[in-house]
Write a protein that holds these residues in place. Structure first.
Motif, PDB file in Angstrom:
ATOM      1  N   ARG A  35       0.805  -1.223   0.000  1.00 40.75           N
ATOM      2  CA  ARG A  35       0.000   0.000   0.000  1.00 40.75           C
ATOM      3  C   ARG A  35       0.841   1.277   0.000  1.00 40.75           C
ATOM      4  O   ARG A  35       0.604   2.198  -0.774  1.00 40.75           O
ATOM      5  CB  ARG A  35      -0.940  -0.005   1.219  1.00 40.75           C
ATOM      6  N   HIS A  36       1.810   1.360   0.887  1.00 42.87           N
ATOM      7  CA  HIS A  36       2.584   2.584   1.046  1.00 42.87           C
ATOM      8  C   HIS A  36       3.323   2.950  -0.250  1.00 42.87           C
ATOM      9  O   HIS A  36       3.270   4.101  -0.695  1.00 42.87           O
ATOM     10  CB  HIS A  36       3.567   2.416   2.205  1.00 42.87           C
ATOM     11  N   LEU A  40       2.789   6.292  -2.604  1.00 39.81           N
ATOM     12  CA  LEU A  40       3.868   7.252  -2.835  1.00 39.81           C
ATOM     13  C   LEU A  40       4.355   7.279  -4.279  1.00 39.81           C
ATOM     14  O   LEU A  40       4.655   8.356  -4.797  1.00 39.81           O
ATOM     15  CB  LEU A  40       5.049   6.931  -1.919  1.00 39.81           C
ATOM     16  N   TYR A  41       4.430   6.126  -4.924  1.00 34.84           N
ATOM     17  CA  TYR A  41       5.124   6.059  -6.212  1.00 34.84           C
ATOM     18  C   TYR A  41       4.283   5.549  -7.370  1.00 34.84           C
ATOM     19  O   TYR A  41       4.742   5.571  -8.506  1.00 34.84           O
ATOM     20  CB  TYR A  41       6.371   5.161  -6.070  1.00 34.84           C
ATOM     21  N   GLY A  42       3.079   5.074  -7.119  1.00 31.56           N
ATOM     22  CA  GLY A  42       2.260   4.529  -8.193  1.00 31.56           C
ATOM     23  C   GLY A  42       1.556   5.618  -8.987  1.00 31.56           C
ATOM     24  O   GLY A  42       1.319   6.726  -8.493  1.00 31.56           O
ATOM     25  N   SER A  43       1.196   5.287 -10.196  1.00 29.73           N
ATOM     26  CA  SER A  43       0.422   6.211 -11.023  1.00 29.73           C
ATOM     27  C   SER A  43      -0.991   6.331 -10.443  1.00 29.73           C
ATOM     28  O   SER A  43      -1.394   5.534  -9.585  1.00 29.73           O
ATOM     29  CB  SER A  43       0.338   5.695 -12.457  1.00 29.73           C
TER      30      SER A  43
END
Length: 111
Positions: A35-36, A40-43
């Motif tokens: 999840r984290h 933070l970094y997913g589209s």
């Protein structure tokens, strides 16, 4: 595994109601672990799909376990007591312009 349902929307993974209890728990552990990084970094698309899948898995878990054990410390009252355990035993006095925030009794000469 990607499948398409009859409405033409895309679904990732196995339908949660087809998982046995052990598989469901493994899926939940995996999605919570990732999840984290997804946040933070997913589209935006990745985050949307992650949200949808998490909701499906958690919904299935809650459906199967409607009377699950809830730890007292995970409730609002329990969290308040953890944050200020002595306040749970004392009479509460308002803070700020309405009071000192200390115990209900004050020393002589205090404001």
């Amino acid at each position: 595994m990607r499948e398409h349902d009859e409405r033409g929307t895309t679904m990732t993974g196995v339908d949660p109601d087809r998982l046995d209890d052990q598989q469901l728990m493994k899926e939940l552990e995996t999605i919570h672990r990732t999840r984290h990084d997804t946040l933070l970094y997913g589209s935006n698309d990745a985050l949307r799909v992650h949200n949808e899948r998490m909701a499906q898995l958690e919904g299935e878990y809650l459906r199967r376990n409607p009377r699950r054990c809830v730890a007292p410390g995970r409730t609002r009252d329990g969290a308040r007591e953890r944050a200020c355990p002595e306040a749970a035993r004392e009479e509460r006095t308002p803070v700020g312009k309405w009071g000192s925030g200390g115990p209900a009794t004050r020393e002589p000469g205090s404001v």
